[in-house]
Design a protein around this motif. Structure first.
Motif, PDB file in Angstrom:
ATOM      1  N   ASP A   1     -50.240  11.544  -4.656  1.00  0.00           N
ATOM      2  CA  ASP A   1     -51.396  10.851  -4.072  1.00  0.00           C
ATOM      3  C   ASP A   1     -50.986   9.659  -3.197  1.00  0.00           C
ATOM      4  OD1 ASP A   1     -53.340  12.574  -4.766  1.00  0.00           O
ATOM      5  OD2 ASP A   1     -53.981  11.508  -6.567  1.00  0.00           O
TER       6      ASP A   1
ATOM      7  N   ARG B   1     -53.959  15.429   0.703  1.00  0.00           N
ATOM      8  CA  ARG B   1     -53.634  16.668  -0.014  1.00  0.00           C
ATOM      9  C   ARG B   1     -53.061  17.750   0.891  1.00  0.00           C
ATOM     10  NH1 ARG B   1     -58.451  17.831  -4.230  1.00  0.00           N
ATOM     11  NH2 ARG B   1     -58.351  15.895  -5.377  1.00  0.00           N
TER      12      ARG B   1
ATOM     13  N   ASP C   1     -54.831  19.313  -9.110  1.00  0.00           N
ATOM     14  CA  ASP C   1     -55.645  19.178  -7.898  1.00  0.00           C
ATOM     15  C   ASP C   1     -56.124  20.534  -7.373  1.00  0.00           C
ATOM     16  OD1 ASP C   1     -55.801  16.482  -7.814  1.00  0.00           O
ATOM     17  OD2 ASP C   1     -54.421  16.184  -6.141  1.00  0.00           O
TER      18      ASP C   1
ATOM     19  N   THR D   1     -63.947  15.878  -8.788  1.00  0.00           N
ATOM     20  CA  THR D   1     -63.169  14.748  -9.269  1.00  0.00           C
ATOM     21  C   THR D   1     -64.117  13.735  -9.926  1.00  0.00           C
ATOM     22  OG1 THR D   1     -61.509  15.084  -7.566  1.00  0.00           O
ATOM     23  CG2 THR D   1     -61.629  12.880  -8.501  1.00  0.00           C
TER      24      THR D   1
END
Ligand SMILES: [Zn+2]
Length: 166
Positions: A46, A72, A114, A139
């Motif tokens: 991240d 991402r 993720d 999320t």
């Protein structure tokens, strides 16, 4: 996924790796180095997000990656795993092997988690293909809370098994 989920995910996969892959008995400093690397690896991808825990600690680098690659993409890809593997292979320091294994374990756990989110990840970056599991969640939702609870329970079960075996 949120930072805390990734932190727990990194530790959880670390316990699995220690149980089934490393299998040698690690002493206290080795355990600290290994789990520290798992934790850091779990948060590292991240860095592409300036608001994340890692992004806030390396703001300039994070902003650069975010602007150049987007969120991402490269840091959530197989290419990133290979890059970190290659980079850590050049290490010639004490515990280098444990650092490498821990970092890679953490990064893999991050990418898998993720891939469970609505947005998915660009696993095959630079190919702009978004990858996500058939079952996915938002999320910071209740679903993420459920995943976090499962990871904690799984970690406790594996730690219990480790203690019982040794
Ligand atoms: Zn991420």
């Amino acid at each position: 996924m949120e930072g805390k989920t990734h932190a727990i995910g990194g530790i959880c996969l670390g316990v699995a790796a220690q149980s089934y892959y490393i299998t040698d008995k690690l002493d206290a400093p080795e355990l600290i180095v290994f789990y520290g690397a798992c934790l850091f690896g779990g948060l590292l991808p991240d860095i592409c997000h300036p608001g994340s825990w890692t992004g806030r600690r390396a703001r300039a680098l994070s902003k650069g990656i975010s602007r150049f690659f987007g969120h991402r993409t490269i840091t959530h890809s197989i290419l990133f795993i290979i890059l970190i593997y290659w980079l850590t292979s050049t290490f010639t320091i004490q515990y280098d092997h444990l650092i490498q294994t821990g970092l890679l374990v953490g990064i893999v756990s991050h990418i898998v988690l993720d891939a469970m989110t609505v947005r998915g990840i660009q696993l095959f970056y630079p190919i702009p293909l978004r990858v996500r599991f058939p079952l996915y969640l938002k999320t910071a939702s209740k679903g993420e809370g459920f995943i976090t609870s499962c990871l904690i329970i799984l970690t406790i079960i594996m730690l219990y098994n480790q203690v019982m075996i040794s």
